[in-house]
Design an enzyme around this catalytic site. Structure first.
Site, PDB file in Angstrom:
ATOM      1  N   VAL A 119       0.857  -1.181   0.000  1.00 31.26           N
ATOM      2  CA  VAL A 119       0.000   0.000   0.000  1.00 31.26           C
ATOM      3  C   VAL A 119       0.893   1.230   0.000  1.00 31.26           C
ATOM      4  O   VAL A 119       1.796   1.362   0.828  1.00 31.26           O
ATOM      5  CB  VAL A 119      -0.925   0.017   1.240  1.00 31.26           C
ATOM      6  CG1 VAL A 119      -1.833   1.240   1.212  1.00 31.26           C
ATOM      7  CG2 VAL A 119      -1.739  -1.268   1.324  1.00 31.26           C
ATOM      8  N   GLU A 120       0.638   2.129  -0.940  1.00 27.07           N
ATOM      9  CA  GLU A 120       1.384   3.378  -1.057  1.00 27.07           C
ATOM     10  C   GLU A 120       0.457   4.522  -0.660  1.00 27.07           C
ATOM     11  O   GLU A 120      -0.684   4.588  -1.115  1.00 27.07           O
ATOM     12  CB  GLU A 120       1.843   3.541  -2.509  1.00 27.07           C
ATOM     13  CG  GLU A 120       2.645   4.785  -2.782  1.00 27.07           C
ATOM     14  CD  GLU A 120       3.053   4.881  -4.258  1.00 27.07           C
ATOM     15  OE1 GLU A 120       3.831   5.798  -4.572  1.00 27.07           O
ATOM     16  OE2 GLU A 120       2.597   4.060  -5.095  1.00 27.07           O
ATOM     17  N   VAL A 121       0.931   5.412   0.214  1.00 25.30           N
ATOM     18  CA  VAL A 121       0.173   6.589   0.605  1.00 25.30           C
ATOM     19  C   VAL A 121       0.993   7.803   0.192  1.00 25.30           C
ATOM     20  O   VAL A 121       2.176   7.884   0.512  1.00 25.30           O
ATOM     21  CB  VAL A 121      -0.119   6.603   2.120  1.00 25.30           C
ATOM     22  CG1 VAL A 121      -0.809   7.893   2.527  1.00 25.30           C
ATOM     23  CG2 VAL A 121      -0.979   5.396   2.510  1.00 25.30           C
TER      24      VAL A 121
END
Length: 125
Positions: A119-121
């Protein structure tokens, strides 16, 4: 044909309940049961459908938990995001770093969910 927008993504997971709790706690998403046994995560106008690895439909039987990779945008400054993740016990596996997003440059960090999905934020730059 011209594609207009992303409707939803699907994550194959080992334990739907664990995944729902994780995304509710860490990213404030709302878990919804769309029909008996079929869950999804909602945020803004977006949806992540959850596919139970033990009950995959024939069309998705080769899908494996932990093979997902997606990017979320936030207006919260990335320094605050990093501090929040540390308080939540979330290990950042890479970043912060500058990347190319769908609409230009982004600054992002990466972590993994309980199934190992990446997951990339990110913040738009």
């Amino acid at each position: 044909m011209k594609v207009r927008a992303l409707d939803h993504i699907v994550l194959c997971v080992n334990d739907v309940a664990v995944t729902c709790r994780f995304y509710e706690r860490v990213l404030s998403m709302e878990a919804r049961e769309e029909r008996p046994g079929k869950w999804s995560l909602h945020f803004g106008t977006n949806k992540i459908s959850l596919q139970d690895a033990g009950a995959s439909p024939n069309i998705a039987r080769e899908t494996m938990p932990g093979s997902g990779n997606f990017c979320l945008l936030t207006d919260t400054p990335l320094d605050s995001v990093i501090l929040y993740f540390k308080r939540q016990g979330i290990e950042i596996v890479e970043g912060p770093g500058e990347r190319d997003g769908a609409m230009g440059k982004i600054l992002s960090v990466y972590f993994k969910d309980p199934d190992g999905n990446l997951v990339e934020v990110s913040n738009q730059l």
